[in-house]
Structures are given as structure tokens and as C-alpha cells.
Design a protein around this motif. Structure first.
Motif, PDB file in Angstrom:
ATOM      1  N   LEU A   1       0.709  -1.185   0.094  1.00  0.00           N
ATOM      2  CA  LEU A   1      -0.126  -0.024   0.027  1.00  0.00           C
ATOM      3  C   LEU A   1       0.899   1.319   0.180  1.00  0.00           C
ATOM      4  N   THR A   2       2.147   1.130   0.579  1.00  0.00           N
ATOM      5  CA  THR A   2       2.767   2.470   0.650  1.00  0.00           C
ATOM      6  C   THR A   2       3.558   2.686  -0.782  1.00  0.00           C
ATOM      7  N   ASP A   3       3.740   4.165  -1.272  1.00  0.00           N
ATOM      8  CA  ASP A   3       4.492   4.713  -2.264  1.00  0.00           C
ATOM      9  C   ASP A   3       5.709   4.746  -1.942  1.00  0.00           C
ATOM     10  N   ASP A   4       6.366   4.833  -0.651  1.00  0.00           N
ATOM     11  CA  ASP A   4       7.555   5.111  -0.383  1.00  0.00           C
ATOM     12  C   ASP A   4       8.390   3.925  -0.381  1.00  0.00           C
TER      13      ASP A   4
ATOM     14  N   ASP B   1      11.524   3.144   0.571  1.00  0.00           N
ATOM     15  CA  ASP B   1      12.319   2.690   1.576  1.00  0.00           C
ATOM     16  C   ASP B   1      11.245   2.042   2.903  1.00  0.00           C
ATOM     17  N   ALA B   2      10.113   2.840   2.879  1.00  0.00           N
ATOM     18  CA  ALA B   2       9.038   2.319   3.871  1.00  0.00           C
ATOM     19  C   ALA B   2       8.802   0.666   3.271  1.00  0.00           C
ATOM     20  N   ARG B   3       8.682   0.528   2.053  1.00  0.00           N
ATOM     21  CA  ARG B   3       7.974  -0.556   1.538  1.00  0.00           C
ATOM     22  C   ARG B   3       9.323  -1.786   1.908  1.00  0.00           C
ATOM     23  N   ILE B   4      10.416  -1.435   1.543  1.00  0.00           N
ATOM     24  CA  ILE B   4      11.701  -2.412   1.921  1.00  0.00           C
ATOM     25  C   ILE B   4      11.754  -2.686   3.431  1.00  0.00           C
ATOM     26  N   ALA B   5      11.418  -1.614   4.294  1.00  0.00           N
ATOM     27  CA  ALA B   5      11.403  -2.103   5.618  1.00  0.00           C
ATOM     28  C   ALA B   5      10.276  -2.876   6.195  1.00  0.00           C
ATOM     29  N   ALA B   6       9.262  -2.616   5.606  1.00  0.00           N
ATOM     30  CA  ALA B   6       8.145  -3.438   5.855  1.00  0.00           C
ATOM     31  C   ALA B   6       8.397  -5.106   5.501  1.00  0.00           C
ATOM     32  N   LEU B   7       8.821  -5.286   4.229  1.00  0.00           N
ATOM     33  CA  LEU B   7       9.138  -6.432   3.649  1.00  0.00           C
ATOM     34  C   LEU B   7      10.281  -7.199   4.454  1.00  0.00           C
ATOM     35  N   ASN B   8      11.289  -6.504   4.956  1.00  0.00           N
ATOM     36  CA  ASN B   8      12.029  -7.135   5.552  1.00  0.00           C
ATOM     37  C   ASN B   8      11.858  -7.507   7.073  1.00  0.00           C
ATOM     38  N   LYS B   9      10.603  -6.892   7.690  1.00  0.00           N
ATOM     39  CA  LYS B   9       9.742  -7.556   8.718  1.00  0.00           C
ATOM     40  C   LYS B   9       9.098  -8.654   8.486  1.00  0.00           C
ATOM     41  N   SER B  10       8.320  -8.739   7.242  1.00  0.00           N
ATOM     42  CA  SER B  10       7.841  -9.841   6.821  1.00  0.00           C
ATOM     43  C   SER B  10       8.646 -11.028   6.821  1.00  0.00           C
ATOM     44  N   ILE B  11      10.094 -10.969   6.196  1.00  0.00           N
ATOM     45  CA  ILE B  11      10.772 -11.886   5.833  1.00  0.00           C
ATOM     46  C   ILE B  11      11.310 -12.490   7.275  1.00  0.00           C
ATOM     47  N   SER B  12      11.781 -11.390   8.100  1.00  0.00           N
ATOM     48  CA  SER B  12      12.146 -11.820   9.554  1.00  0.00           C
ATOM     49  C   SER B  12      10.921 -12.610  10.189  1.00  0.00           C
ATOM     50  N   LEU B  13       9.687 -12.556  10.043  1.00  0.00           N
ATOM     51  CA  LEU B  13       8.938 -13.174  10.707  1.00  0.00           C
ATOM     52  C   LEU B  13       8.304 -14.677   9.847  1.00  0.00           C
ATOM     53  N   ALA B  14       8.510 -14.773   8.641  1.00  0.00           N
ATOM     54  CA  ALA B  14       8.140 -15.536   7.782  1.00  0.00           C
ATOM     55  C   ALA B  14       9.254 -15.769   6.634  1.00  0.00           C
ATOM     56  N   PRO B  15      10.446 -16.469   6.736  1.00  0.00           N
ATOM     57  CA  PRO B  15      11.481 -16.368   5.979  1.00  0.00           C
ATOM     58  C   PRO B  15      11.255 -17.798   4.989  1.00  0.00           C
ATOM     59  N   TYR B  16      10.289 -18.244   4.761  1.00  0.00           N
ATOM     60  CA  TYR B  16       9.927 -19.376   4.014  1.00  0.00           C
ATOM     61  C   TYR B  16       8.922 -18.955   2.766  1.00  0.00           C
ATOM     62  N   GLN B  17       8.651 -17.700   2.792  1.00  0.00           N
ATOM     63  CA  GLN B  17       7.723 -17.171   2.004  1.00  0.00           C
ATOM     64  C   GLN B  17       8.498 -16.631   0.631  1.00  0.00           C
ATOM     65  N   ASP B  18       8.578 -17.381  -0.354  1.00  0.00           N
ATOM     66  CA  ASP B  18       9.319 -16.773  -1.482  1.00  0.00           C
ATOM     67  C   ASP B  18       9.015 -15.586  -2.245  1.00  0.00           C
ATOM     68  N   LYS B  19       7.376 -15.245  -2.014  1.00  0.00           N
ATOM     69  CA  LYS B  19       6.873 -13.844  -2.758  1.00  0.00           C
ATOM     70  C   LYS B  19       7.296 -12.940  -1.898  1.00  0.00           C
ATOM     71  N   TYR B  20       7.542 -12.887  -0.610  1.00  0.00           N
ATOM     72  CA  TYR B  20       8.092 -11.745  -0.010  1.00  0.00           C
ATOM     73  C   TYR B  20       9.680 -11.385  -0.434  1.00  0.00           C
ATOM     74  N   PHE B  21      10.509 -12.517  -0.812  1.00  0.00           N
ATOM     75  CA  PHE B  21      11.754 -12.083  -1.300  1.00  0.00           C
ATOM     76  C   PHE B  21      11.440 -11.428  -2.675  1.00  0.00           C
ATOM     77  N   LEU B  22      10.732 -12.071  -3.409  1.00  0.00           N
ATOM     78  CA  LEU B  22      10.465 -11.395  -4.998  1.00  0.00           C
ATOM     79  C   LEU B  22       9.776  -9.890  -4.895  1.00  0.00           C
ATOM     80  N   THR B  23       8.952  -9.678  -3.872  1.00  0.00           N
ATOM     81  CA  THR B  23       8.519  -8.206  -3.714  1.00  0.00           C
ATOM     82  C   THR B  23       9.609  -7.264  -3.313  1.00  0.00           C
ATOM     83  N   LEU B  24      10.621  -7.835  -2.410  1.00  0.00           N
ATOM     84  CA  LEU B  24      11.772  -7.123  -1.854  1.00  0.00           C
ATOM     85  C   LEU B  24      12.616  -6.983  -2.892  1.00  0.00           C
ATOM     86  N   ALA B  25      12.909  -7.963  -3.798  1.00  0.00           N
ATOM     87  CA  ALA B  25      13.752  -7.858  -4.971  1.00  0.00           C
ATOM     88  C   ALA B  25      13.261  -6.480  -5.933  1.00  0.00           C
ATOM     89  N   ASN B  26      11.897  -6.616  -6.102  1.00  0.00           N
ATOM     90  CA  ASN B  26      11.683  -5.812  -7.183  1.00  0.00           C
ATOM     91  C   ASN B  26      11.531  -4.285  -6.366  1.00  0.00           C
TER      92      ASN B  26
END
Length: 602
Positions: free
Chosen positions: A499-502, A504-529
């Protein structure tokens, strides 16, 4: 005499009886809440949608109910478990799905379900089985009515909300509800399927409410029947409003089943009450003949699904490669990408990847092979046999109408699941209908089923065994609850990132997602993009070259992690290839790496 006294069960003390009664009531309340709350629950906070949220709540409540059930056994010193004709078939299904998961092309997806499809993984199958035993061992004639009307109340809320939504009479102030097409089921076709499934339940309830509750006062009966009749009317109105998405043959079939049992006097009914199922039958016939076209200009979106012909072709090709156990539960996305016809690339949907087949048999054949499909089919046939025999043999005036409604709904579930793709919410509601149907049949079937009594009071070693079992269950529930909570919080963070356009904020939120669920490949892809977007922004803003290089490196690194988690996902490989394409503007050799990935996909 001494031996008789030693073998006699000790009488429970008053405090123990009170505790057991309180635990029983807690179990009944939890099961009723499951049937009432889970079908309509949504918050919009998770990126995987309402179906994921419903399953998260369902897991929590089933585990909570199981803990209370085992705790009751601890207080009583014994645990009674019904033996049913389904025990061996359920065990067979669990064994086949477990082996298929172990040999899967993606063990992670087969275990917990592919991203956005938690109902198709092995974990969900295990929880469904646990839910079955929780309900069937905590149900009686009184509780049947409680669970039945808890579920109907939930469906009434769904119907009422949908009517107001599509009439434009209500606007929920949530940011994720941006159009009139939204509904808690997840799709318009899904909503019509659910309404077709519950329509016979409403029909039977309104027609036979007086027989179901013979001791209720006449005034209250009239009031409740009026509400049920209103719900049935709204159900038909919503189906008519969504005429292009409604499969009227399912409505006709369920109405015919109800009418046959009423008109043949297998289940007695007053002539006046017969008008309700007759009205449903004629209405379904009329709109089936009219055909599928918009009666109202609602400007609803078009929905697409894989054709049944394409689903069958994919299933046949998949069986040639993995005939016995398939590619693994919840891996139809792999079968689609690998076995779709080359002609599909010439269709308007050439760039769409489907993760569900249009028909459960096709998907089962592809994902769990012949053995898994056979196990499920045998289980379904046994369920059908028990339900039908119960209706024919039983003469319970209060519960037979409910059994009839469940039977008609069960047949509707089978028909729709054989013909259409099933999303998370539809699968969950299908399970609710099947479990309630079986639970009702087990209670009112003329012959009593045996019970396994696990008594832990006859010797200290059995008490120790109960303590060990209880602690194991409690520890397992705590672990599963913690993992589930982390998975849900991770998805909430992923939703914030979307939902965020920022950047840096998007990257920070995705890093939190990955720290909580490091087995979800879609989080890594979204972070890569997101890192690619940051690199592009750095170029536009003429920032330091090091910023661009760092962002590109992090993008590729996270893209590779996604591939490591799901190497057989065509979508993941294509996403990494696109990342390499973007990086080729700044890094040599990236275009060649992208080409290699595209060749792998081909």
C-alpha cells in the motif's frame, strides 16, 4: 466382589463434574463460533486476502478447541473417541498426502500451501481431520441444532451484507473495499456457489422450523420463520442480481432433492410449508431457461478461470510424469506451467498463470496422483452412503429435516467442486457442510457406533501416559499457534508494503515480513523488485553510483533466495529474469543470465 469393586470407575467428585461441564460448554461454544465467525471473517489487513484470514482464525479456534477437549480428558481421567466408518479412509488420505508432500516438487508449498492457497497444503488437511474429530466427538441432538443455526446465522449475515453491497445501500469504510464487487468469499462466482450450497439449508429451515423446535412458542416460531424466509428471499435476489455468475443447475438439483423427500413423505411436511421448496425450484427453472445475462447494470468485473478441457489435458499429462502421487499438494501452478497446451499461448489468456484447475478431480489427479484421488473419492462415497442411509432409515421428526438440508447441500458441494475452481473460502465452507452433515448422520443413525475409551485411571502408568499426551498436545498447539501468529503478522507487514508508495518504507516492511516468515518466496520477490525500484530512483535522482550498485546487488540476492525456496515456480524464475533485465542497464552479463532463466522456463 473385591474384583468388582476394583474395576468399578470411581465416581467423579462434585468439583470435577462442574469443571467437566464447564469444559464441555467451552468446547460447544468454540465449535459454534467456528461455524458462525469463520465464513464471514475478514479484516483486509493481510496481503493474501480474506481466505487466508479465515484459515488463520480457523486454525486458532480448532487448536483451542482441541486443547480444551484434551483438558477435559485430563479432568475426567479418560477420553472417549467415536469409531466411525471414516477412520481408515481419513487415515489413507493423510498417509497419501504426507508421502506426496515428502516427494513434492516443492515440499514447502505442499506442506503449508502455496502463497494464497493455505487450504490445499498438508497442514490444512491435518487440521480439517482434527476439526472432524473435534466436532463428531462433541455433538449430540441438541448441539446439532446449535451448530446448524450458528452456520445459518453466518450465512444470513453474508446474504444480507451482499444484498446491501450490490444495491449500493451500504459502504464499508475500509480502504481495501474499493468497489461494489467485493465480498467476503473472494469472488462473485464464489459467492454464488456458496449461496447455492446454503439455499437448501434455508429452505428446509423455514419450511420445517416448527418441527425442528416443537416446544417453542408459536409467536417465536413465526418470528424466526419470518427471518429465515427473508434470508431465503435475499439469497434468491442476490443470485438473480449475479445471474451471469450463477450456476442454476446446482439450484435445480438441490431443490429436486428436497422436494423428492418431502413429496414422497419420507420426511412429512404440511402442504403450506411445501410452497417454500416449490418456489425455489420454479425460480431456479425460470432463470435457468432465461439464460445468463445481466438483469441489473451493476458494472461487475469479468472473472476468468481455466477451462475444464485444459484442466483435463493438464491432468492427463501430469499423470504420465507422476502417476501415483502427483507433483505434490498445492502445486498445480507447476503442472499448469509445465503441461499446458502450446495452443494456450495463442489465447487471450496467454500471460495468465492459473494455480487451480476447474474441477477438483483434475487438480487432485495432477497434484496427488491416482492414489490421492482414489483415497478422496472412496472417502466421499462412504460419506454419501452414510448420509443417504441415515435419511432412509431414520424417523427423527426434529432432526430429519436438518439432515435433508445437509444432504442437498452436500450434493451441491460435490457438483460445484467437480465443475469449478475452488478458492480458500469455498473449500472451508465445503468442509463445514461436510463435517456438519457427517456429524448429524452419526448422531441420528439408527445403529450406534462404537467408542474407544482411553481410560487413564486404572493404573499409574496410564495416568503418566495421559500426562505425556496432554503435555505433547499443549506444546504442539503453542508451537503451531506461535508459527501461525508470526505468519499472519508477516502478511500484515506485506500488505503495508503493497500500500505504501515510499520505497524505503516498503523495503522496511518487507524485511519485517521476511524476519517473521523467511519461507515465503513471494516476500523475497517483492523485496527484490523494491530494490530495483530504489536503484531506478537513485539513477533518476543522480545519486551516488554505490547506491545503485548496492540496490542492484540486494535485488538479485533476494531474487535468488526466492528461487531457492521455490525453484520449480515458473513465476519466480520469470520474475528473477525480469530483475536481471532491469539490471542489464547497469551491469554487464545480466542480460545473459535473464536469457538462461527464460530458456529454463521454456
Amino acid at each position: 466382589m473385591a474384583e468388582l469393586l476394583r474395576s468399578k470407575k470411581p465416581e467423579p467428585v462434585a468439583g470435577q463434574a462442574i469443571s467437566t461441564k464447564a469444559l464441555d460448554n467451552a468446547i460447544y461454544a468454540i465449535i459454534a463460533i467456528i461455524f458462525f465467525l469463520c465464513p464471514v471473517f475478514f479484516t483486509g489487513l493481510a496481503s493474501q486476502g480474506a481466505g487466508f484470514e479465515k484459515m488463520a482464525l480457523f486454525y486458532f479456534l480448532v487448536l483451542l478447541g482441541s486443547v480444551v477437549w484434551v483438558t477435559k480428558g485430563v479432568f475426567k481421567g479418560e477420553l472417549d473417541i467415536k469409531r466411525t466408518p471414516f477412520d481408515i479412509p481419513i487415515l489413507a488420505v493423510l498417509v497419501v498426502f504426507t508421502v506426496s508432500t515428502f516427494l513434492s516438487i516443492s515440499q514447502k508449498d505442499s506442506l503449508i500451501g502455496a502463497f494464497g492457497s493455505p487450504t490445499k497444503g498438508l497442514v490444512s488437511i491435518l487440521v480439517f481431520a482434527l476439526f472432524f474429530y473435534l466436532v463428531t466427538n462433541n455433538i449430540d441432538a441438541k448441539r446439532i441444532k446449535l451448530y446448524f443455526f450458528s452456520f445459518l446465522s453466518s450465512m444470513f449475515l453474508l446474504v444480507f451484507y451482499s444484498f446491501l453491497q450490490y444495491q449500493g445501500l451500504i459502504k464499508i469504510p475500509f480502504e481495501f473495499i474499493t468497489n461494489r464487487a467485493y465480498n467476503p468469499i473472494g469472488s462473485l462466482s464464489g459467492l454464488t456457489m456458496v449461496l447455492a450450497i446454503v439455499a437448501p439449508l434455508f429452505t428446509v429451515a423455514v419450511a420445517q422450523f416448527g418441527q425442528i423446535f416443537p416446544k417453542m412458542s408459536e409467536g417465536l416460531v413465526i418470528t424466526v420463520k419470518s427471518l429465515l424466509g427473508f434470508a431465503l428471499f435475499l439469497c434468491m435476489v442476490v443470485l438473480i442480481m449475479l445471474n451471469v455468475f450463477t450456476f442454476w443447475l446446482a439450484m435445480i438439483l438441490s431443490s429436486v432433492i428436497v422436494l423428492i423427500f418431502f413429496m414422497a413423505k419420507i420426511i412429512p411436511i404440511n402442504t403450506g410449508n411445501l410452497l417454500f421448496p416449490l418456489a425455489m425450484f420454479f425460480a431456479a427453472i425460470i432463470f435457468f431457461v432465461i439464460g445468463n445475462f445481466n438483469l441489473l447494470e451493476l458494472q461487475l468485473p469479468t472473472e476468468i478461470s481455466l477451462s475444464r478441457g485444459a484442466s483435463w489435458d493438464i491432468a492427463k499429462s501430469s499423470l504420465k510424469e507422476n502417476p501415483l502421487l502427483g507433483s505434490g499438494p498445492s502445486t498445480f501452478y507447476y503442472d499448469f506451467s509445465k503441461f499446458k497446451s502450446i495452443n494456450f499461448n495463442s489465447s487471450p489468456l496467454w500471460n495468465v498463470r492459473f494455480d487451480s484447475a476447474s474441477g477438483s478431480i483434475f487438480e487432485l489427479l495432477s497434484t496427488v496422483g491416482v492414489l490421492g484421488t482414489l483415497a478422496v473419492v472412496v472417502l466421499v462415497l462412504i460419506v454419501f452412503s452414510l448420509i443417504f442411509l441415515t435419511l432412509i432409515k431414520t424417523k427423527n421428526k426434529e432432526l430429519n429435516p436438518i439432515m435433508l438440508g445437509f444432504f442437498a447441500s452436500f450434493i451441491t458441494v460435490l457438483l460445484l467442486s467437480l465443475l469449478f475452481a475452488q478458492n480458500n473460502t469455498i473449500i472451508l465452507i465445503n468442509i463445514f457442510v461436510i463435517v456438519l452433515t457427517v456429524g448429524t448422520a452419526l448422531v441420528i443413525y439408527p445403529e450406534k457406533f462404537q467408542t474407544i475409551n482411553l481410560s487413564f485411571r486404572s493404573a499409574p502408568k496410564y495416568a503418566l501416559a495421559l500426562a505425556a499426551i496432554s503435555l505433547t498436545v499443549f506444546a504442539g498447539v503453542v508451537v503451531l499457534f506461535t508459527i501461525g501468529l508470526k505468519a499472519y503478522l508477516a502478511d500484515v507487514q506485506a500488505r503495508k508494503a503493497i500500500l505504501t508508495d515510499d520505497v524505503d518504507a516498503r523495503i522496511a516492511a518487507l524485511n519485517k515480513s521476511i524476519s517473521l516468515a523467511p519461507y515465503q518466496d513471494k516476500y523475497f520477490l517483492t523485496l527484490a523488485n523494491s530494490y530495483i525500484a530504489k536503484a531506478n530512483k537513485a539513477v533518476v535522482d543522480k545519486n551516488a553510483t554505490e547506491d545503485v550498485s548496492t540496490s542492484l546487488s540486494l535485488s538479485i540476492e533476494n531474487g535468488k533466495k526466492a528461487i531457492e525456496l521455490a525453484p520449480n515456480s515458473a513465476a519466480n524464475n520469470e520474475s528473477l529474469a525480469l530483475i536481471y533485465e532491469n539490471a542489464s542497464f547497469y551491469t554487464r552479463g545480466a542480460l545473459e543470465l535473464a536469457e538462461e532463466l527464460y530458456k529454463k522456463n521454456i
